[in-house]
Design a protein around this motif. Structure first.
Motif, PDB file in Angstrom:
ATOM      1  N   CYS A  44       1.065  -1.121   0.053  1.00  0.00           N
ATOM      2  CA  CYS A  44       0.027   0.002  -0.004  1.00  0.00           C
ATOM      3  C   CYS A  44       1.011   1.327  -0.153  1.00  0.00           C
ATOM      4  CB  CYS A  44      -1.003   0.050   1.129  1.00  0.00           C
ATOM      5  SG  CYS A  44      -2.241  -1.384   1.011  1.00  0.00           S
ATOM      6  N   GLY A  45       2.116   1.114   0.603  1.00  0.00           N
ATOM      7  CA  GLY A  45       2.927   2.248   0.519  1.00  0.00           C
ATOM      8  C   GLY A  45       3.467   2.558  -0.841  1.00  0.00           C
ATOM      9  N   LEU A  46       3.927   1.378  -1.707  1.00  0.00           N
ATOM     10  CA  LEU A  46       4.195   1.629  -2.928  1.00  0.00           C
ATOM     11  C   LEU A  46       3.059   2.438  -3.744  1.00  0.00           C
ATOM     12  CD1 LEU A  46       6.353   0.943  -5.224  1.00  0.00           C
ATOM     13  CD2 LEU A  46       4.599  -1.103  -5.856  1.00  0.00           C
ATOM     14  N   LEU A  47       1.974   1.878  -3.498  1.00  0.00           N
ATOM     15  CA  LEU A  47       0.476   2.623  -4.222  1.00  0.00           C
ATOM     16  C   LEU A  47       0.654   4.101  -3.933  1.00  0.00           C
ATOM     17  CD1 LEU A  47      -2.376   0.218  -3.731  1.00  0.00           C
ATOM     18  CD2 LEU A  47      -0.807   0.284  -5.744  1.00  0.00           C
ATOM     19  N   GLU A  48       0.664   4.419  -2.611  1.00  0.00           N
ATOM     20  CA  GLU A  48       0.724   5.813  -2.117  1.00  0.00           C
ATOM     21  C   GLU A  48       1.926   6.731  -2.871  1.00  0.00           C
ATOM     22  OE1 GLU A  48      -0.224   6.143   2.054  1.00  0.00           O
ATOM     23  OE2 GLU A  48      -0.139   8.313   1.767  1.00  0.00           O
ATOM     24  N   SER A  49       2.904   6.029  -2.936  1.00  0.00           N
ATOM     25  CA  SER A  49       4.214   6.680  -3.532  1.00  0.00           C
ATOM     26  C   SER A  49       4.141   7.125  -5.149  1.00  0.00           C
ATOM     27  CB  SER A  49       5.305   5.765  -3.460  1.00  0.00           C
ATOM     28  OG  SER A  49       5.430   4.844  -4.092  1.00  0.00           O
ATOM     29  N   LEU A  50       3.126   5.871  -5.903  1.00  0.00           N
ATOM     30  CA  LEU A  50       2.822   6.354  -7.112  1.00  0.00           C
ATOM     31  C   LEU A  50       1.720   7.496  -7.203  1.00  0.00           C
ATOM     32  CD1 LEU A  50       2.903   2.432  -7.986  1.00  0.00           C
ATOM     33  CD2 LEU A  50       4.538   4.118  -8.937  1.00  0.00           C
ATOM     34  N   MET A  51       1.000   7.952  -6.302  1.00  0.00           N
ATOM     35  CA  MET A  51       0.030   8.786  -6.236  1.00  0.00           C
ATOM     36  C   MET A  51       0.779  10.043  -6.612  1.00  0.00           C
ATOM     37  SD  MET A  51      -2.694   7.747  -3.631  1.00  0.00           S
ATOM     38  CE  MET A  51      -2.690   6.120  -3.263  1.00  0.00           C
ATOM     39  N   SER A  52       2.058  10.200  -6.275  1.00  0.00           N
ATOM     40  CA  SER A  52       2.935  11.651  -6.241  1.00  0.00           C
ATOM     41  C   SER A  52       2.795  11.945  -7.697  1.00  0.00           C
ATOM     42  CB  SER A  52       4.269  11.529  -5.802  1.00  0.00           C
ATOM     43  OG  SER A  52       4.926  12.357  -6.314  1.00  0.00           O
ATOM     44  N   PRO A  53       2.368  13.539  -7.834  1.00  0.00           N
ATOM     45  CA  PRO A  53       2.342  13.778  -9.305  1.00  0.00           C
ATOM     46  C   PRO A  53       3.860  13.802  -9.842  1.00  0.00           C
ATOM     47  CG  PRO A  53       1.674  15.400  -7.530  1.00  0.00           C
ATOM     48  CD  PRO A  53       2.096  14.335  -6.864  1.00  0.00           C
ATOM     49  N   ASP A  54       4.754  13.427  -9.216  1.00  0.00           N
ATOM     50  CA  ASP A  54       6.048  13.663  -9.530  1.00  0.00           C
ATOM     51  C   ASP A  54       6.331  12.347 -10.655  1.00  0.00           C
ATOM     52  OD1 ASP A  54       6.799  15.786  -8.398  1.00  0.00           O
ATOM     53  OD2 ASP A  54       7.898  14.813  -6.698  1.00  0.00           O
ATOM     54  N   VAL A  55       5.286  11.132 -10.244  1.00  0.00           N
ATOM     55  CA  VAL A  55       5.413   9.890 -10.964  1.00  0.00           C
ATOM     56  C   VAL A  55       4.864  10.139 -12.442  1.00  0.00           C
ATOM     57  CG1 VAL A  55       4.690   7.418 -10.832  1.00  0.00           C
ATOM     58  CG2 VAL A  55       5.633   8.497  -8.954  1.00  0.00           C
ATOM     59  N   GLU A  56       5.512   9.834 -13.433  1.00  0.00           N
ATOM     60  CA  GLU A  56       4.880  10.042 -14.499  1.00  0.00           C
ATOM     61  C   GLU A  56       3.655   8.940 -14.924  1.00  0.00           C
ATOM     62  OE1 GLU A  56       7.985   9.015 -14.103  1.00  0.00           O
ATOM     63  OE2 GLU A  56       9.497  10.412 -15.166  1.00  0.00           O
ATOM     64  N   TYR A  57       2.748   9.426 -15.913  1.00  0.00           N
ATOM     65  CA  TYR A  57       1.554   8.648 -16.232  1.00  0.00           C
ATOM     66  C   TYR A  57       1.938   7.217 -16.692  1.00  0.00           C
ATOM     67  CZ  TYR A  57      -2.279   7.155 -19.132  1.00  0.00           C
ATOM     68  OH  TYR A  57      -3.400   6.636 -19.693  1.00  0.00           O
TER      69      TYR A  57
END
Ligand SMILES: Cc1ncc(CN)c(N)n1
Length: 230
Positions: free
Chosen positions: A125-138
């Motif tokens: 779930c922590g990984l999912l949350e990190s992927l929600m960052s706007p810095d992560v590309e589509y």
């Protein structure tokens, strides 16, 4: 002439297919896990199934905002308006999925409000949350989204495939992710990912491939958790 043809063919094959050929073992590890094999051959320990069900309910609750964040990225970054419909379909189906988890849990006597997330679940779930960052590309986020979905599709389709001895009471679970409809949805996601990867920079391609392998590892840890090997 020959060389030109093979390059053309490579283009048609798509990046995902090349990854699957390059990394068959990590993919097999996540989609043919002992827990899945035990469902398919009917030897599943029901306590393991119940543990998976309870933990997955918590995971899916965290998955909803992640998918919503991919939708936002698609709206901001996608070159194709059709991506939004595919992802929106994914968001919409999660409402039904959460209701299904609640019904299934009550069938098995599981009190969902008392479920405590295990370490591997918290990490995922922590990984999912990190992927929600706007810095992560589509492109990277939608790659992760596709892998997460396809692992369940490939795993549960195997449980209802030719020669399976899956217990009757688990068939509905397997159908949820092993159905033709879910396979089609995963194919739509795969098409988006392949299109994005074809246009991606080398750096983005590397990030997406690392994400593909990362998610496969998290999936294995998630299955392991339900077999008591935390
Ligand atoms: C851990 C996990 N991975 C994938 C899925 C499919 N959405 C799921 N429900 N749970």
């Amino acid at each position: 002439m020959m060389e030109q043809k093979s390059k053309e063919e490579e283009k048609k094959v798509g990046v995902i297919e090349t990854w699957l050929r390059k990394h068959p073992l990590p993919f097999k590890g996540a989609t043919r896990h002992p827990l899945i094999l035990s469902i398919r051959d009917g030897s599943i320990d029901i306590a393991s199934f119940k543990s998976w069900l309870a933990q997955d309910y918590l995971f899916v609750r965290a998955f909803v905002p992640f998918v919503a964040s991919v939708l936002i990225k698609a709206w901001k970054e996608s070159d194709e308006s059709g991506d939004m419909e595919v992802i929106l379909g994914g968001v919409a189906s999660l409402e039904d999925e959460i209701s299904w988890f609640k019904r299934e849990a009550s069938k098995w006597g599981i009190s969902l409000s008392e479920v405590v997330p295990q370490q591997a679940n918290k990490k995922y779930c922590g990984l999912l949350e990190s992927l929600m960052s706007p810095d992560v590309e589509y492109t990277v986020a939608i790659t992760a989204f596709w892998v997460i979905e396809v692992v369940y599709q490939e795993s549960f389709a195997y449980c209802i495939g030719e020669g399976s001895k899956t217990p009757q009471e688990l068939k509905e679970t397997c159908e949820r992710w092993g159905s033709e409809a879910f396979a089609k949805y995963c194919q739509s996601l795969q098409n988006i990912v392949n299109r994005r990867l074809q246009k991606a920079s080398d750096e983005e391609l590397k990030k997406a491939e690392r994400m593909f392998l990362n998610v496969l590892e998290y999936e294995v840890d998630f299955w392991n958790m339900s077999r008591g090997n935390v």
